[in-house]
Every structure is written in C-alpha cells, then in structure tokens.
Write a protein that holds these residues in place. Structure first.
Motif, PDB file in Angstrom:
ATOM      1  N   THR A  84      32.180 -67.685 -17.694  1.00  0.00           N
ATOM      2  CA  THR A  84      32.326 -67.926 -19.119  1.00  0.00           C
ATOM      3  C   THR A  84      32.349 -66.562 -19.806  1.00  0.00           C
ATOM      4  O   THR A  84      32.233 -65.522 -19.145  1.00  0.00           O
ATOM      5  N   GLU A  85      32.424 -66.579 -21.097  1.00  0.00           N
ATOM      6  CA  GLU A  85      32.408 -65.334 -21.858  1.00  0.00           C
ATOM      7  C   GLU A  85      31.112 -64.557 -21.650  1.00  0.00           C
ATOM      8  O   GLU A  85      31.091 -63.331 -21.676  1.00  0.00           O
ATOM      9  N   THR A  86      30.008 -65.271 -21.412  1.00  0.00           N
ATOM     10  CA  THR A  86      28.699 -64.614 -21.315  1.00  0.00           C
ATOM     11  C   THR A  86      28.069 -64.656 -19.929  1.00  0.00           C
ATOM     12  O   THR A  86      27.065 -63.976 -19.697  1.00  0.00           O
ATOM     13  N   THR A  87      28.633 -65.449 -19.000  1.00  0.00           N
ATOM     14  CA  THR A  87      28.001 -65.623 -17.685  1.00  0.00           C
ATOM     15  C   THR A  87      29.005 -65.545 -16.548  1.00  0.00           C
ATOM     16  O   THR A  87      30.203 -65.737 -16.737  1.00  0.00           O
ATOM     17  N   VAL A  88      28.461 -65.284 -15.361  1.00  0.00           N
ATOM     18  CA  VAL A  88      29.225 -65.341 -14.111  1.00  0.00           C
ATOM     19  C   VAL A  88      28.347 -66.080 -13.106  1.00  0.00           C
ATOM     20  O   VAL A  88      27.148 -65.804 -13.006  1.00  0.00           O
ATOM     21  N   ALA A  89      28.927 -67.012 -12.362  1.00  0.00           N
ATOM     22  CA  ALA A  89      28.210 -67.733 -11.312  1.00  0.00           C
ATOM     23  C   ALA A  89      28.920 -67.481  -9.988  1.00  0.00           C
ATOM     24  O   ALA A  89      30.143 -67.584  -9.905  1.00  0.00           O
ATOM     25  N   PHE A  90      28.145 -67.140  -8.963  1.00  0.00           N
ATOM     26  CA  PHE A  90      28.729 -66.819  -7.658  1.00  0.00           C
ATOM     27  C   PHE A  90      27.778 -67.242  -6.546  1.00  0.00           C
ATOM     28  O   PHE A  90      26.575 -67.387  -6.757  1.00  0.00           O
ATOM     29  N   ARG A  91      28.347 -67.449  -5.361  1.00  0.00           N
ATOM     30  CA  ARG A  91      27.563 -67.892  -4.206  1.00  0.00           C
ATOM     31  C   ARG A  91      26.655 -66.762  -3.717  1.00  0.00           C
ATOM     32  O   ARG A  91      27.077 -65.618  -3.651  1.00  0.00           O
ATOM     33  N   ASP A  92      25.425 -67.126  -3.391  1.00  0.00           N
ATOM     34  CA  ASP A  92      24.476 -66.162  -2.837  1.00  0.00           C
ATOM     35  C   ASP A  92      24.940 -65.766  -1.435  1.00  0.00           C
ATOM     36  O   ASP A  92      25.366 -66.629  -0.666  1.00  0.00           O
ATOM     37  N   ILE A  93      24.866 -64.482  -1.111  1.00  0.00           N
ATOM     38  CA  ILE A  93      25.323 -64.037   0.218  1.00  0.00           C
ATOM     39  C   ILE A  93      24.318 -64.360   1.313  1.00  0.00           C
ATOM     40  O   ILE A  93      24.640 -64.280   2.492  1.00  0.00           O
ATOM     41  N   ASN A  94      23.098 -64.743   0.944  1.00  0.00           N
ATOM     42  CA  ASN A  94      22.074 -65.142   1.899  1.00  0.00           C
ATOM     43  C   ASN A  94      21.493 -66.481   1.449  1.00  0.00           C
ATOM     44  O   ASN A  94      20.345 -66.559   1.003  1.00  0.00           O
ATOM     45  N   PRO A  95      22.299 -67.558   1.542  1.00  0.00           N
ATOM     46  CA  PRO A  95      21.882 -68.838   0.957  1.00  0.00           C
ATOM     47  C   PRO A  95      20.612 -69.400   1.586  1.00  0.00           C
ATOM     48  O   PRO A  95      20.429 -69.360   2.800  1.00  0.00           O
ATOM     49  N   GLN A  96      19.748 -69.929   0.727  1.00  0.00           N
ATOM     50  CA  GLN A  96      18.504 -70.561   1.143  1.00  0.00           C
ATOM     51  C   GLN A  96      18.590 -72.087   1.089  1.00  0.00           C
ATOM     52  O   GLN A  96      17.603 -72.766   1.356  1.00  0.00           O
ATOM     53  N   ALA A  97      19.755 -72.599   0.751  1.00  0.00           N
ATOM     54  CA  ALA A  97      20.019 -74.041   0.699  1.00  0.00           C
ATOM     55  C   ALA A  97      21.533 -74.220   0.840  1.00  0.00           C
ATOM     56  O   ALA A  97      22.290 -73.253   0.637  1.00  0.00           O
ATOM     57  N   PRO A  98      21.982 -75.416   1.195  1.00  0.00           N
ATOM     58  CA  PRO A  98      23.434 -75.633   1.311  1.00  0.00           C
ATOM     59  C   PRO A  98      24.202 -75.252   0.046  1.00  0.00           C
ATOM     60  O   PRO A  98      25.322 -74.760   0.122  1.00  0.00           O
ATOM     61  N   CYS A  99      23.612 -75.480  -1.106  1.00  0.00           N
ATOM     62  CA  CYS A  99      24.186 -75.011  -2.365  1.00  0.00           C
ATOM     63  C   CYS A  99      23.227 -73.973  -2.922  1.00  0.00           C
ATOM     64  O   CYS A  99      22.089 -74.295  -3.283  1.00  0.00           O
ATOM     65  N   HIS A 100      23.663 -72.720  -2.956  1.00  0.00           N
ATOM     66  CA  HIS A 100      22.837 -71.632  -3.507  1.00  0.00           C
ATOM     67  C   HIS A 100      23.770 -70.721  -4.284  1.00  0.00           C
ATOM     68  O   HIS A 100      24.521 -69.939  -3.722  1.00  0.00           O
ATOM     69  N   VAL A 101      23.734 -70.884  -5.593  1.00  0.00           N
ATOM     70  CA  VAL A 101      24.609 -70.145  -6.501  1.00  0.00           C
ATOM     71  C   VAL A 101      23.731 -69.363  -7.472  1.00  0.00           C
ATOM     72  O   VAL A 101      22.722 -69.882  -7.955  1.00  0.00           O
ATOM     73  N   LEU A 102      24.113 -68.120  -7.731  1.00  0.00           N
ATOM     74  CA  LEU A 102      23.430 -67.310  -8.734  1.00  0.00           C
ATOM     75  C   LEU A 102      24.209 -67.384 -10.031  1.00  0.00           C
ATOM     76  O   LEU A 102      25.435 -67.274 -10.023  1.00  0.00           O
ATOM     77  N   VAL A 103      23.508 -67.581 -11.127  1.00  0.00           N
ATOM     78  CA  VAL A 103      24.123 -67.577 -12.457  1.00  0.00           C
ATOM     79  C   VAL A 103      23.504 -66.401 -13.203  1.00  0.00           C
ATOM     80  O   VAL A 103      22.279 -66.336 -13.352  1.00  0.00           O
ATOM     81  N   ILE A 104      24.366 -65.470 -13.637  1.00  0.00           N
ATOM     82  CA  ILE A 104      23.880 -64.251 -14.276  1.00  0.00           C
ATOM     83  C   ILE A 104      24.526 -64.059 -15.645  1.00  0.00           C
ATOM     84  O   ILE A 104      25.651 -64.505 -15.869  1.00  0.00           O
ATOM     85  N   PRO A 105      23.828 -63.375 -16.524  1.00  0.00           N
ATOM     86  CA  PRO A 105      24.488 -62.972 -17.768  1.00  0.00           C
ATOM     87  C   PRO A 105      25.410 -61.792 -17.458  1.00  0.00           C
ATOM     88  O   PRO A 105      25.127 -60.988 -16.568  1.00  0.00           O
ATOM     89  N   ARG A 106      26.519 -61.689 -18.172  1.00  0.00           N
ATOM     90  CA  ARG A 106      27.398 -60.530 -17.997  1.00  0.00           C
ATOM     91  C   ARG A 106      26.687 -59.248 -18.431  1.00  0.00           C
ATOM     92  O   ARG A 106      26.878 -58.202 -17.824  1.00  0.00           O
ATOM     93  N   ALA A 107      25.884 -59.337 -19.458  1.00  0.00           N
ATOM     94  CA  ALA A 107      25.130 -58.177 -19.946  1.00  0.00           C
ATOM     95  C   ALA A 107      23.910 -57.962 -19.059  1.00  0.00           C
ATOM     96  O   ALA A 107      23.349 -58.908 -18.506  1.00  0.00           O
ATOM     97  N   HIS A 108      23.501 -56.707 -18.931  1.00  0.00           N
ATOM     98  CA  HIS A 108      22.369 -56.358 -18.073  1.00  0.00           C
ATOM     99  C   HIS A 108      21.039 -56.486 -18.816  1.00  0.00           C
ATOM    100  O   HIS A 108      20.838 -55.870 -19.852  1.00  0.00           O
ATOM    101  N   TYR A 109      20.163 -57.294 -18.239  1.00  0.00           N
ATOM    102  CA  TYR A 109      18.763 -57.394 -18.646  1.00  0.00           C
ATOM    103  C   TYR A 109      17.977 -57.420 -17.349  1.00  0.00           C
ATOM    104  O   TYR A 109      18.409 -58.055 -16.383  1.00  0.00           O
ATOM    105  N   PRO A 110      16.839 -56.762 -17.276  1.00  0.00           N
ATOM    106  CA  PRO A 110      16.152 -56.612 -15.992  1.00  0.00           C
ATOM    107  C   PRO A 110      15.589 -57.900 -15.392  1.00  0.00           C
ATOM    108  O   PRO A 110      15.443 -58.000 -14.174  1.00  0.00           O
TER     109      PRO A 110
END
Length: 119
Positions: free
Chosen positions: A27-53
């Motif tokens: 989206t304009e504010t987020t990116v969702a992508f598959r985790d490279i070390n999945p801990q479940a059959p569906c493991h997706v990371l959702v991050i803000p485009r902007a950096h916050y710690p």
C-alpha cells in the motif's frame, strides 16, 4: 531520525527495492512480504514503509500508520485465506523479545496450531 530510511536497515532496503523479498501486498504506507525463516505455514511480515525502530515508536510517532500495519495484517490474512481459521499478529520489541531487525514490523502467523502462551 524516525521515519527516515536508514542505510543499514534490511527492511528499509526491502522497501526501496535494493534487497529482494517475496512481496505479497503493498500500500502507500506498508509492505507485506514472506518471512525468509517461516515459523508457521503462513508467516508474513507487515512493515511500515517509513522507518521506526519498533511498534511502540511507530504507534507514538505515526498512529495512523500503525493502524495501517494492523489493517494490512488482516487484509493479508484474508488474501492468504487464513482469516477464517485464526491467525496471530505479533510485534517483538527489543532484542530480549526476539526482535532482530530494528524496523517496526508485525508478524502474521497462521496455518498451524498456535499455542498460548507463545515462546
């Protein structure tokens, strides 16, 4: 500075396209992508485009973007067809809690039994 891309941040590099990832939704504010070390059959990371710690810093500085991250986690769950079975959204905050990339991110986990308490 919070919100600004960080040169040494893996997730900022994914947002910019400098590091490849299996993107499942953007989206304009987020990116969702598959985790490279999945801990479940569906493991997706959702991050803000902007950096916050971490999630707390994100919620304090940009609550509307924090809401976007949570909303997108739900959209990804629906897209992955796990919303009807249940899923977990987790924000790890700090190294002691397992955070390894210090860019706010939500883990969407589903597709197997998720016991409580986790960890």
């Amino acid at each position: 500075m919070a919100g600004e891309p960080q040169a040494d941040c893996l997730f900022c590099k994914i947002v910019s396209g400098d590091v490849p990832a299996t993107i499942v939704r953007e989206t304009e504010t987020t990116v969702a992508f598959r985790d490279i070390n999945p801990q479940a059959p569906c493991h997706v990371l959702v991050i803000p485009r902007a950096h916050y710690p971490d999630g707390a810093a994100l919620a304090t500085a940009a609550p509307e973007v924090a809401a976007d991250v949570l909303r997108e986690a739900g959209e990804v769950a629906a897209q992955e067809k796990v919303d009807g079975h249940g899923y977990r959204v987790v924000f790890n905050t700090g190294a002691g809690a397992g955070q390894t990339v210090f860019h706010a991110h939500a883990h969407l986990l589903a597709g197997r039994g998720l016991t409580w308490p986790p960890g």
